[in-house]
Motif scaffolding. Structure first.
Motif, PDB file in Angstrom:
ATOM      1  N   ILE A 200       0.851  -1.195   0.000  1.00 55.29           N
ATOM      2  CA  ILE A 200       0.000   0.000   0.000  1.00 55.29           C
ATOM      3  C   ILE A 200       0.882   1.239   0.000  1.00 55.29           C
ATOM      4  CG2 ILE A 200      -0.193  -0.054   2.554  1.00 55.29           C
ATOM      5  CD1 ILE A 200      -3.118   1.089   2.036  1.00 55.29           C
ATOM      6  N   TYR A 202       0.092   5.480   0.151  1.00 52.29           N
ATOM      7  CA  TYR A 202      -0.868   6.588   0.146  1.00 52.29           C
ATOM      8  C   TYR A 202      -0.295   7.793  -0.596  1.00 52.29           C
ATOM      9  CZ  TYR A 202      -3.721   4.290   3.747  1.00 52.29           C
ATOM     10  OH  TYR A 202      -4.531   3.421   4.440  1.00 52.29           O
ATOM     11  N   ILE A 244      -3.401   6.019  10.853  1.00 52.53           N
ATOM     12  CA  ILE A 244      -2.779   4.817  10.273  1.00 52.53           C
ATOM     13  C   ILE A 244      -1.295   5.035   9.975  1.00 52.53           C
ATOM     14  CG2 ILE A 244      -4.817   3.689   9.248  1.00 52.53           C
ATOM     15  CD1 ILE A 244      -2.499   5.798   7.151  1.00 52.53           C
ATOM     16  N   LEU A 245      -0.822   6.279  10.183  1.00 54.56           N
ATOM     17  CA  LEU A 245       0.593   6.547   9.885  1.00 54.56           C
ATOM     18  C   LEU A 245       1.492   5.835  10.888  1.00 54.56           C
ATOM     19  CD1 LEU A 245       2.801   8.067   8.318  1.00 54.56           C
ATOM     20  CD2 LEU A 245       2.531   9.957   9.936  1.00 54.56           C
ATOM     21  N   ASP A 246       2.505   5.174  10.369  1.00 49.01           N
ATOM     22  CA  ASP A 246       3.532   4.553  11.195  1.00 49.01           C
ATOM     23  C   ASP A 246       4.816   4.568  10.380  1.00 49.01           C
ATOM     24  OD1 ASP A 246       4.637   3.321  13.375  1.00 49.01           O
ATOM     25  OD2 ASP A 246       3.080   1.783  13.528  1.00 49.01           O
ATOM     26  N   VAL A 249       4.593   2.846   6.919  1.00 45.92           N
ATOM     27  CA  VAL A 249       3.503   3.132   5.969  1.00 45.92           C
ATOM     28  C   VAL A 249       3.962   4.193   4.962  1.00 45.92           C
ATOM     29  CG1 VAL A 249       1.119   3.927   5.716  1.00 45.92           C
ATOM     30  CG2 VAL A 249       1.758   2.552   7.703  1.00 45.92           C
TER      31      VAL A 249
ATOM     32  N   MET B 222      -9.748   3.779   9.650  1.00 42.28           N
ATOM     33  CA  MET B 222      -8.409   4.365   9.769  1.00 42.28           C
ATOM     34  C   MET B 222      -8.169   4.927  11.183  1.00 42.28           C
ATOM     35  SD  MET B 222      -8.208   6.209   5.978  1.00 42.28           S
ATOM     36  CE  MET B 222      -6.438   6.269   5.684  1.00 42.28           C
ATOM     37  N   TRP B 226      -7.249   1.625  13.068  1.00 43.19           N
ATOM     38  CA  TRP B 226      -5.909   1.606  12.477  1.00 43.19           C
ATOM     39  C   TRP B 226      -5.812   0.588  11.347  1.00 43.19           C
ATOM     40  CZ3 TRP B 226      -2.587   1.817  17.631  1.00 43.19           C
ATOM     41  CH2 TRP B 226      -2.970   2.961  18.346  1.00 43.19           C
ATOM     42  N   HIS B 228      -6.038   0.120   7.148  1.00 40.33           N
ATOM     43  CA  HIS B 228      -5.973   0.881   5.911  1.00 40.33           C
ATOM     44  C   HIS B 228      -7.336   0.863   5.237  1.00 40.33           C
ATOM     45  CE1 HIS B 228      -1.741   1.355   6.385  1.00 40.33           C
ATOM     46  NE2 HIS B 228      -1.537   0.044   6.437  1.00 40.33           N
ATOM     47  N   ARG B 327      -3.516   7.178  18.760  1.00 37.24           N
ATOM     48  CA  ARG B 327      -2.092   7.371  19.059  1.00 37.24           C
ATOM     49  C   ARG B 327      -1.667   8.830  18.902  1.00 37.24           C
ATOM     50  NH1 ARG B 327       0.635   3.350  14.506  1.00 37.24           N
ATOM     51  NH2 ARG B 327      -1.281   3.119  13.315  1.00 37.24           N
ATOM     52  N   TYR B 328      -2.354   9.562  17.997  1.00 32.44           N
ATOM     53  CA  TYR B 328      -1.984  10.962  17.740  1.00 32.44           C
ATOM     54  C   TYR B 328      -3.092  11.951  18.139  1.00 32.44           C
ATOM     55  CZ  TYR B 328       1.164   8.418  14.527  1.00 32.44           C
ATOM     56  OH  TYR B 328       2.062   7.555  13.972  1.00 32.44           O
TER      57      TYR B 328
END
Lengths: 334, 334
Positions: A200, A202, A244-246, A249, B222, B226, B228, B327-328
């Motif tokens: 994936i 983005y 979903i950011l890690d 990703v 998302m 979490w 995608h 998380r954020y």
């Protein structure tokens, strides 16, 4: 401007259309197409939104346009449609539908004759070269024609002078593209190697650049590389998607030169802090000599898109998955 | 209609706003919010597009609205904003910006006092219950208030009678929700078990239902799980995105009752043929007794959204990832 015969033909087609603009009241523009063709229209809507108080605009996917049946579509509407080969059935139907409501219909396509042309009042035939190749005359490409139409509309109707700046800037775009190609060819190869096995990727942008992010997500990554993707609006990012950011990703952030750049800058700060697989395509990195200051923001998406096509070709080479390979499109009934 | 005090307050707030509508020319409506609040506005835009020839509308993410600076925003504009706790900084800024252009500003929020309220001409306070719980009075929920505002606008300005059908139908929505809850609770559990380990789940819809697909993708999957995701427009699906479909790629298809249903039906046929992990939430499956025929298409997204909230809760139980975990968001600076 020294023009080839093909460009002279396009200029003549546009001049005929501008004459038609003069004879009609136009209060509303509908940009109607599907997929990649629809994505190309986002910068032109951005231009109209920013520059006209009297002419409003909408972007609709062709079938949504027909079935939604917006009541503001009427004899004072201009409907701009596009289909690469002029054979997208929904878009041809949309042209027919628009004409039944008395709207002025202008269709863009790569070919000279097509069903869509038959259903439209006017057509413009843009030029096209495949990813990774130079545009011999950028003023003839689809993005440029759309701007020549939308900026031409406000030039004719409201005396907006951006059109003149556009025309002179488009003549310089070929030289810009040449420099961009030299600049990104090697970085594109390195990037492609680094993400070729990702499942994936983005994309993200705002303003006039969002359509480029959408196009890269749905046409290049999903359609041509079978990678999962999603074009996230840089302003919406912080209201859900960013969770979903890690570190693992991948994101491609497009940064343009228009008034929404602060949104993209805010996304960049966050991506840098919490992500590690981030590619930034920033129009500021490119030498835009020859592009007039007043239209730089509007032309940035075209330059970014050109750069991204070099990345697309590099990605297809790295993955060994040609950009032309499909499993469903034009192969099975749908 | 027997109303609680809270609902009487909302009705009084709306009546004051309708009086303001009467005293002004309104040519254009801007729906301005971020993320899930923005998604809630899509059905109301669908309604305005279909029902009014004279009043056009736009949906903008709050910061895009400010920086894009649409020239058609003026004293003849109505700007409807929303923020759950009234504290989204971009949306408060957007209200200030809209007022500086002379527009009429109406803001929706759950709380009674908030920065957004301070910057708005009028506010409406909707009611809210968390996922998996019943709405005591559905006519007080955010989706319903947005319709009461948009349908109320056309009732006041153009004598559109859908508003009366809406009001009587909203009274019946509680009973519809009860039946939906009974119907989907077990299927939701089974579905949640089947997809709890999936890394990506796409959603899809068209017309008035697209916003619900967008909301489920960005807020539930998302942000809160979490996972995608991407909300694909059912008409756009065939112009790129469908190439990522395979037996192992999960899709949630929403099927409503509005005029764009043929787009969702076309997507269903394809998903059934080439996919295996497909969940269909079809408003036709639900007993909508009490909802007037003329507004069923408009109210279907609210019913589908209610069903999806039961799926969201079931999913969070199956994954062991509470819907409240972040998380954020609200935890780090951004």
């Amino acid at each position: 401007m020294k023009q080839t015969t093909a460009n002279q033909n396009i200029t003549a087609q546009l001049e005929t259309i501008f004459e038609a603009f003069k004879t009609r009241t136009i209060r509303r523009v509908f940009f109607v197409a599907c997929g990649g063709s629809s994505a190309l229209m986002f910068p032109s809507k951005y231009f109209l939104d920013r520059e006209s108080a009297a002419i409003t605009s909408e972007i609709f996917s062709s079938n949504e346009f027909i079935h939604r049946n917006p009541q503001s579509l009427n004899t004072e509407s201009l409907v701009i449609l596009m289909s690469h080969k002029g054979k997208t059935p929904e878009t041809t139907e949309a042209a027919k539908f628009a004409k039944s409501k008395g709207a002025l219909t202008v269709s863009l396509m790569y070919v000279e004759t097509a069903p869509l042309a038959d259903e439209s009042d006017y057509t413009v035939n843009y030029s096209w070269v495949s990813a990774g190749h130079m545009e011999p005359e950028p003023e003839m490409m689809n993005y440029a024609i759309l701007y020549r139409l939308s900026m031409g509309l406000l030039y004719v109707k409201e005396g907006n002078k951006k059109y003149e700046k556009l025309v002179s800037s488009l003549e310089q775009l070929g030289a810009v593209f040449e420099r961009v190609m030299k600049q990104v060819t090697e970085p594109a190869k390195a990037y492609a190697e680094s993400v070729k096995d990702e499942k994936i990727i983005y994309t993200m942008a705002s303003g006039s650049n969002y359509g480029v992010a959408y196009s890269f997500a749905i046409c290049i990554l999903m359609e041509m590389q079978w990678k999962h993707s999603h074009a996230i609006h840089a302003g919406e990012f912080f209201h859900g998607p960013f969770e979903i950011l890690d570190k693992d990703v991948p994101f491609i952030l497009l940064m343009g030169l228009d008034e929404t750049r602060p949104l993209e800058e805010r996304a960049l700060t966050f991506l840098k802090q919490y992500g590690e697989k981030v590619l930034v395509i920033d129009a500021k990195q490119f030498d835009l000599t020859g592009i007039e200051e007043e239209v730089k923001g509007y032309l940035a998406p075209i330059v970014i898109n050109f750069a991204l096509r070099i990345y697309a070709l590099a990605l297809s080479k790295a993955t060994g998955h040609p950009l032309e390979t499909r499993r469903y499109m034009f192969k099975v009934p749908y």
